[in-house]
Design a protein around this motif. Structure first.
Motif, PDB file in Angstrom:
ATOM      1  N   CYS A   1       0.850  -1.035  -0.285  1.00 53.23           N
ATOM      2  CA  CYS A   1      -0.184  -0.030  -0.091  1.00 53.23           C
ATOM      3  C   CYS A   1       0.963   1.369   0.049  1.00 53.23           C
ATOM      4  O   CYS A   1       0.582   2.270  -0.716  1.00 53.23           O
ATOM      5  CB  CYS A   1      -0.724  -0.152   1.391  1.00 53.23           C
ATOM      6  N   TYR A   2       1.819   1.176   0.858  1.00 48.33           N
ATOM      7  CA  TYR A   2       2.800   2.441   0.855  1.00 48.33           C
ATOM      8  C   TYR A   2       3.517   2.654  -0.402  1.00 48.33           C
ATOM      9  O   TYR A   2       3.441   3.835  -1.051  1.00 48.33           O
ATOM     10  CB  TYR A   2       3.698   2.148   1.980  1.00 48.33           C
ATOM     11  N   ARG A   3       3.927   1.531  -0.989  1.00 47.05           N
ATOM     12  CA  ARG A   3       4.439   1.835  -2.561  1.00 47.05           C
ATOM     13  C   ARG A   3       3.498   2.343  -3.384  1.00 47.05           C
ATOM     14  O   ARG A   3       3.908   3.171  -4.285  1.00 47.05           O
ATOM     15  CB  ARG A   3       4.973   0.579  -2.958  1.00 47.05           C
ATOM     16  N   ASN A   4       2.332   2.078  -3.455  1.00 41.52           N
ATOM     17  CA  ASN A   4       1.196   2.268  -4.351  1.00 41.52           C
ATOM     18  C   ASN A   4       0.807   3.849  -4.242  1.00 41.52           C
ATOM     19  O   ASN A   4       0.676   4.273  -5.201  1.00 41.52           O
ATOM     20  CB  ASN A   4      -0.111   1.472  -4.167  1.00 41.52           C
ATOM     21  N   THR A   5       0.925   4.345  -3.137  1.00 40.39           N
ATOM     22  CA  THR A   5       0.660   5.781  -2.730  1.00 40.39           C
ATOM     23  C   THR A   5       1.745   6.536  -3.483  1.00 40.39           C
ATOM     24  O   THR A   5       1.395   7.348  -4.253  1.00 40.39           O
ATOM     25  CB  THR A   5       0.854   6.146  -1.268  1.00 40.39           C
ATOM     26  N   TYR A   6       2.792   6.143  -3.482  1.00 44.30           N
ATOM     27  CA  TYR A   6       4.069   6.841  -4.122  1.00 44.30           C
ATOM     28  C   TYR A   6       3.697   6.643  -5.835  1.00 44.30           C
ATOM     29  O   TYR A   6       4.014   7.508  -6.522  1.00 44.30           O
ATOM     30  CB  TYR A   6       5.521   6.487  -3.733  1.00 44.30           C
ATOM     31  N   ALA A   7       3.709   5.292  -6.204  1.00 40.98           N
ATOM     32  CA  ALA A   7       3.345   5.105  -7.530  1.00 40.98           C
ATOM     33  C   ALA A   7       2.203   6.074  -8.074  1.00 40.98           C
ATOM     34  O   ALA A   7       2.303   6.733  -9.266  1.00 40.98           O
ATOM     35  CB  ALA A   7       2.986   3.613  -7.691  1.00 40.98           C
ATOM     36  N   GLU A   8       1.168   6.206  -7.202  1.00 38.51           N
ATOM     37  CA  GLU A   8       0.047   7.054  -7.777  1.00 38.51           C
ATOM     38  C   GLU A   8       0.388   8.748  -7.927  1.00 38.51           C
ATOM     39  O   GLU A   8      -0.229   9.368  -8.586  1.00 38.51           O
ATOM     40  CB  GLU A   8      -1.253   7.120  -6.813  1.00 38.51           C
ATOM     41  N   HIS A   9       1.518   8.926  -7.110  1.00 37.70           N
ATOM     42  CA  HIS A   9       1.984  10.380  -7.334  1.00 37.70           C
ATOM     43  C   HIS A   9       3.058  10.518  -8.280  1.00 37.70           C
ATOM     44  O   HIS A   9       4.114  11.349  -8.191  1.00 37.70           O
ATOM     45  CB  HIS A   9       2.378  10.841  -5.970  1.00 37.70           C
TER      46      HIS A   9
END
Length: 380
Positions: free
Chosen positions: A231-239
């Motif tokens: 989930c943490y990685r996905n937040t950065y990927a979305e930004h």
């Protein structure tokens, strides 16, 4: 008193016991700041998240009295300004445009963590004064462009100002527990519109079939940590950016300081879809990281704010620090709080220009604080 001064490239050189003993002396009778703990800092370094390779070269300043660690401060030689949350990109650009090197610089901060806490760790006032003197000597001896101390408490900021640093202020949003019996008792103190909006946001999450699970890190499984990191990685990927922290870091703090960590998981149809991570002591809860693999309206507020607020109320935790920036937090009962940083620049002309800039910025911060306080979310 004459101290032996050293610059440490690893916390190993100070030792876990000596570092922990020094940290415990900062505010006797309270839990030490968890982000300054040997476990947290060592995990950042050993996982490679904050290392020379990522632009965070440990350069810890330490003073010994015989075999006793009398004073120390987290200090890094930085080759960029990422992961700091006190922005000096414009300063670096001005140096570059004038053909002057800004990087590397000296930085005292907790990597990737915009949380106020002691930066001048000392056993007593005399050792703290000696530490400030040693920092001033170090910054001149290195020949680096500047020294920056981020998120010190106000008293330490004033001590640095007296030593020739320029102060800069900013605003965060913190929630204060007024001894609420439960979440509804907290809601009852808010303006009617804000109370109604919070209830509507929580209702949307429930109507989407989402349930929440709060997991102390002492009970977290390896699967929990792996899903949270996803989930943490996905937040950065979305930004469209790269995450600062790796799975090894999270697994390390989960193993070495689990009593300070709370995970919140959102689940739907029997599987997790979102998670947040918070760090806490008996007195303070710190909002840190959040992410999701499915979009559910208002899920971020539930996972990163409302569940933690309930946790604070249940545990009698006095303060919830919601992290950097975010005026939207005020609508959820958070109030503006001043934060500080201290800056020293070697180049006289740039130091003069930045001092004038900070004077103008300070006036803007004062006006901003006044504006925010006029928008107090609580009932009159």
């Amino acid at each position: 008193m004459t101290y032996r001064t050293g610059v440490l490239s690893s916390l190993h050189e100070a030792g876990a016991d000596a570092w922990t003993a020094l940290l415990a002396r900062q505010a006797p009778g309270t839990d030490p700041n968890p982000f300054l703990s040997y476990a947290f800092l060592h995990a950042l370094h050993e996982s490679g998240s904050a290392s020379a390779k990522t632009g965070w070269q440990p350069h810890y300043l330490a003073l010994w009295d015989g075999d006793e660690l009398a004073a120390a401060m987290p200090l890094y030689a930085k080759s960029h300004s990422y992961g700091e949350y006190v922005f000096d990109w414009a300063w670096a650009d001005a140096y570059h445009r004038n053909g002057v090197e800004y990087y590397p610089k000296l930085l005292s901060a907790i990597p990737f963590t915009p949380v106020t806490g002691p930066r001048l760790l000392a056993r007593d006032d005399a050792a703290r004064a000696a530490l400030v003197d040693a920092l001033c000597q170090l910054q001149r001896a290195t020949g680096l462009s500047s020294t920056h101390v981020l998120y010190p408490p106000e008293q330490q900021a004033a001590q640095l100002e007296a030593a020739g640093f320029m102060l800069r202020s900013n605003v965060q949003f913190h929630w204060l527990n007024q001894g609420y019996e439960n979440f509804d008792a907290f809601l009852a103190t808010l303006e009617q519109k804000k109370r109604k909006n919070i209830r509507a946001e929580r209702r949307k999450v429930a109507e989407a079939g989402v349930t929440l699970r709060r997991v102390p890190a002492v009970e977290a499984t390896d699967a929990d940590w792996r899903f949270f990191h996803r989930c943490y990685r996905n937040t950065y990927a979305e930004h469209h950016s790269s995450p600062y922290l790796n799975l090894d870091f999270f697994q390390r703090i989960g193993a070495t300081m689990p009593e300070n960590i709370l995970l919140v998981f959102a689940e739907r149809a029997g599987r997790p879809i979102a998670a947040s991570l918070l760090v806490h002591t008996a007195d303070t809860l710190y909002g840190r990281y959040w992410g999701a693999i499915e979009h559910v309206p208002c899920l971020h507020f539930e996972t990163a704010y409302y569940q933690p607020l309930e946790f604070c109320i249940e545990r009698g935790i006095g303060t919830f620090e919601g992290g950097a920036q975010g005026e939207h937090k005020m609508a959820r009962g958070f109030l503006p709080t001043r934060t500080w940083s201290a800056h020293w620049l070697a180049h006289p002309a740039f130091a003069d220009a930045i001092e004038r800039f900070l004077a103008r910025e300070s006036g803007g911060i004062e006006a901003y604080m006044d504006e925010l306080n006029e928008r107090n979310p609580f009932r009159a």
